[in-house]
Design an enzyme around this catalytic site. Structure first.
Site, PDB file in Angstrom:
ATOM      1  N   CYS A   1       0.824  -1.204   0.000  1.00  0.00           N
ATOM      2  CA  CYS A   1       0.000   0.000   0.000  1.00  0.00           C
ATOM      3  C   CYS A   1       0.864   1.263   0.000  1.00  0.00           C
ATOM      4  O   CYS A   1       1.573   1.527  -0.952  1.00  0.00           O
ATOM      5  CB  CYS A   1      -0.973  -0.048   1.176  1.00  0.00           C
ATOM      6  SG  CYS A   1      -2.364   1.082   1.051  1.00  0.00           S
ATOM      7  N   HIS A   2       0.835   2.054   1.075  1.00  0.00           N
ATOM      8  CA  HIS A   2       1.646   3.264   1.186  1.00  0.00           C
ATOM      9  C   HIS A   2       3.039   2.998   1.766  1.00  0.00           C
ATOM     10  O   HIS A   2       3.875   3.894   1.805  1.00  0.00           O
ATOM     11  CB  HIS A   2       0.943   4.317   2.052  1.00  0.00           C
ATOM     12  CG  HIS A   2      -0.219   4.971   1.384  1.00  0.00           C
ATOM     13  ND1 HIS A   2      -1.451   4.367   1.280  1.00  0.00           N
ATOM     14  CD2 HIS A   2      -0.349   6.183   0.775  1.00  0.00           C
ATOM     15  CE1 HIS A   2      -2.291   5.173   0.654  1.00  0.00           C
ATOM     16  NE2 HIS A   2      -1.640   6.285   0.330  1.00  0.00           N
TER      17      HIS A   2
END
Length: 186
Positions: free
Chosen positions: A111-112
């Site tokens: 994800c991030h």
């Protein structure tokens, strides 16, 4: 299924980690036999972020200033926006991440979380994926970004979102089992 007995994996996280992106990989690694420790910038508990609000708390095993990559076989970085955005401002956390690459050890980021990889300057010429909104950051850090469920590049495992967790966990366990990758470099 791969047997990860005698393998130790650090999960680096702080408040605001995406709940499923820490809990599912942790469970998958432990099910395969690995010893997993939560490493953070703080002691006590850290809070997850789930569906736009604070979620489950997880106990911290060690703080970033108490650990070295030499204690672990691999590193896992959960996403969430707040989690990597906070940790990438911590020099010790960034150095900890970079040290896994310098020692050719498997790293998973979802994800991030690849923001931490950009901050550690380990993405040059690496094939990765991430949450779509940070694509430009990763490309600017030298990565070859692709939109795929899971990407494995010489011990580096990346995925986009919680929807990719099954594939991510499977590949992460596989890479930890395989161990050091000489092409996994900083």
């Amino acid at each position: 299924m791969e047997n990860l007995e005698r393998k130790r994996v650090a999960i680096l996280a702080t408040n605001g980690f995406e709940e499923s992106e820490l809990l599912k990989p942790k469970a998958a690694l432990e099910k395969a036999g690995a010893q997993v420790e939560i490493v953070s910038d703080r002691t006590g508990n850290i809070k997850s972020w789930k569906d736009g609000q604070w979620g489950t708390e997880v106990s911290v095993d060690k703080t970033i200033d108490q650990v070295s990559q030499s204690e672990y076989n691999a590193l896992m970085l959960p996403g969430g926006v707040m989690n990597p955005d906070t940790l990438r401002k911590n020099r010790n956390a960034v150095s900890f991440v970079k040290s896994f690459f310098e020692n050719h050890k498997p790293v998973g980021a979802i994800c991030h979380a690849p923001w931490m990889l950009a901050e550690a300057d380990v993405l040059n010429n690496r094939k990765v994926t991430s949450y779509g909104s940070i694509k430009t950051d990763l490309v600017n850090a030298g990565a070859n970004w692709v939109d795929e469920e899971v990407v494995v590049d010489e011990g580096l495992v990346t995925s986009r979102t919680p929807n990719d967790l099954n594939a991510f966990c499977s590949k992460l366990v596989e890479e930890v089992y395989e161990g050091k990758h000489e092409e996994q470099v900083a």
